[in-house]
Design an enzyme around this catalytic site. Structure first.
Site, mmCIF file in Angstrom:
data_model
loop_
_atom_site.group_PDB
_atom_site.id
_atom_site.type_symbol
_atom_site.label_atom_id
_atom_site.label_comp_id
_atom_site.label_asym_id
_atom_site.label_seq_id
_atom_site.Cartn_x
_atom_site.Cartn_y
_atom_site.Cartn_z
ATOM 1 N N GLY A 215 -10.385 81.880 96.537
ATOM 2 C CA GLY A 215 -10.611 80.521 96.021
ATOM 3 C C GLY A 215 -12.077 80.165 96.114
ATOM 4 O O GLY A 215 -12.920 81.043 96.264
ATOM 5 N N ASN A 216 -12.396 78.891 95.980
ATOM 6 C CA ASN A 216 -13.784 78.457 96.193
ATOM 7 C C ASN A 216 -13.782 77.040 96.734
ATOM 8 O O ASN A 216 -12.720 76.452 96.940
ATOM 9 C CB ASN A 216 -14.603 78.591 94.900
#
Ligand code: PMT
Length: 432
Positions: A215-216
């Site tokens: 993810g980020n």
């Protein structure tokens, strides 16, 4: 003055100004004067604590109207009952709004005149908070703010800067002229009435196995703020959101997605019917080549993941024929303008909002600043709360979109030759 009044939309507006306790209450005096200068009719309601900072008499003199404070004032009730006052108001503005008042409004309290009026009135609520920076940043206050925003309340600020204490940060009451400008934007002519705006926001999650993903750090705040700002300008807004923990802005239609490919599908299903697409999502550039069916187990050595590149959503939207007006974001840690310009060209965008990301910047922060780049030049939008910044950004987008539409409408063949992508927009406009 008459011209300003006609433009700002505040002329003739019946504004109920609620003032809560805090040192910033003195600024509400100037706000009353400016509201009246803008042509609004103003009635002031003070909380008990506000009256400790500024006397009702001051507000009475400035507003030219009796000032209300308590629920149990028989003479005032006889002149205009509190329900009548709630009905009278076309807009409720609370400035300054203390952390306590924000909490009481979020929880629907009606234990004093101001909170009762807010519950009893259908008028839209604008809240200009003023409090210590840690009180504003506290999770409890932020949850209350999110609740109120989810119900359609508009927050004006807070601003950043020096406060009464010898500290500086987010929590300062906006200056009266800034409040007037934001209210004017809410009530002025709406720049995107009848337009369809599609916004993507938040991160994407690329699954590795049933428990892990890539993810980020995107929180979705910037994209959600753009969606709200576009909605405030009269647009019909669709919001494609990655996994975030944010309430949907009132009036916005939201679709939740998880991966970049889900987001691409949701965006491409809607983009052909949209006038404007704003890609604020932090789309994962890579995904695991395979998603493991079961949780990957440790083997005592290194784990190698093979990654595939995700398709580019923005570029796909920009390649549609006809296509909407396409606005990208560029999240950069260095050479911001250079990299952003390269993305503008490579992805064939109309506009790109470049922002710096890194520790405490861009991602997951409450504030942001933008370098807005088009083929005609660049403009810096100064650091501000993401919603305030989004309002400025949407105003610029609306202006540039309108210019493009009128250019297409009047430029005929020469415009088509110079701007092939824009010619397709004209075909769409005609087809509608
Ligand atoms: O969500 P917040 O916490 O509020 O943070 C806001 C933000 C920093 C995420 C936001 O302001 C921002 O910069 N969003 C774009 C982040 C990003 O992915 O930037 P990029 O430079 O990697 O991509 C450039 C553009 O291409 C972006 O508009 C992105 O949406 C788009 N893109 C990228 C990859 C891909 N596969 N498809 C895309 O459409």
């Amino acid at each position: 003055m008459a011209q300003f009044e006609a433009r700002n939309g505040l002329a003739g507006l019946r504004v109920l100004l609620g003032v809560s306790g805090g040192i910033a209450a003195y600024k509400a005096c100037e706000l009353v004067r400016r509201l009246r200068d803008a042509g609004a009719e103003v009635r002031v309601v003070l909380t008990e604590n506000a009256a400790r900072f500024v006397t009702p008499l001051t507000f009475q003199a400035l507003s030219g109207q009796p000032v209300r404070s308590g629920l149990w004032d028989e003479a005032a009730e006889a002149a205009m009952g509190h329900l009548e006052l709630a009905h009278w108001a076309q807009r409720i503005v609370i400035a300054p709004a203390s952390a306590d008042l924000v909490a009481r409004l979020a929880h629907g309290f009606a234990d004093d005149l101001l909170s009762t009026l807010c519950l009893a009135s259908d008028a839209p609520l604008a809240i200009a908070p003023a409090m210590n920076l840690r009180m504003w940043a506290h999770a409890a206050t932020q949850a209350n703010v999110a609740t109120l925003r989810g119900r359609g309340a508009v927050f004006l600020g807070p601003g950043e800067g020096r406060m009464a204490e010898p500290e500086s940060g987010l929590g300062r009451l906006l200056e009266p002229h800034e409040i007037i400008a934001e209210l004017g934007a809410l009530h002025g002519p709406k720049a995107l009435t009848g337009k369809r705006v599609l916004v993507s926001a938040g991160p994407t999650y690329e699954d590795i196995d049933p428990v892990r993903f890539i993810g980020n750090r995107s929180s979705g705040r910037m994209g959600f703020a753009v969606a709200q700002a576009a909605m405030e300008q009269g647009a019909r807004v669709e919001l494609v959101a990655g996994p975030v923990h944010l309430p949907t802005p009132a009036g916005v239609a939201r679709v939740d997605v998880r991966s970049a490919r889900d987001m691409r599908e949701a965006v491409l299903a809607r983009a052909p019917h949209s006038d404007i697409y704003v890609g604020a999502a932090a789309v994962g550039d890579f995904r695991p080549h395979e998603v493991a069916a079961h949780k990957l187990k440790k083997t005592g050595g290194a784990l190698t993941l093979s990654l595939n590149e995700n398709p580019d959503i923005l570029a796909a939207v920009a390649a549609l024929k006809p296509r909407p007006y396409v606005v990208g974001f560029a999240a950069e840690t260095q050479n911001i303008e250079g990299y952003a310009r390269a993305k503008l060209e490579r992805k064939k965008l109309d506009l790109i909002a470049a922002n710096k990301v890194g520790e405490g910047e861009g991602f997951d922060a409450c504030q942001n600043e933008i370098l807005l780049i088009s083929r005609d030049g660049a403009e810096r939008l100064a650091r501000a709360d993401k919603l305030a910044l989004a309002r400025q950004l949407v105003a610029r987008i609306a202006e540039k979109y309108a210019n493009r539409e009128s250019e297409i409408g009047s430029g005929k063949a020469s415009v088509r030759k110079r701007l092939p992508a824009r010619a397709s927009g004209r075909t769409r406009a005609r087809a509608k």
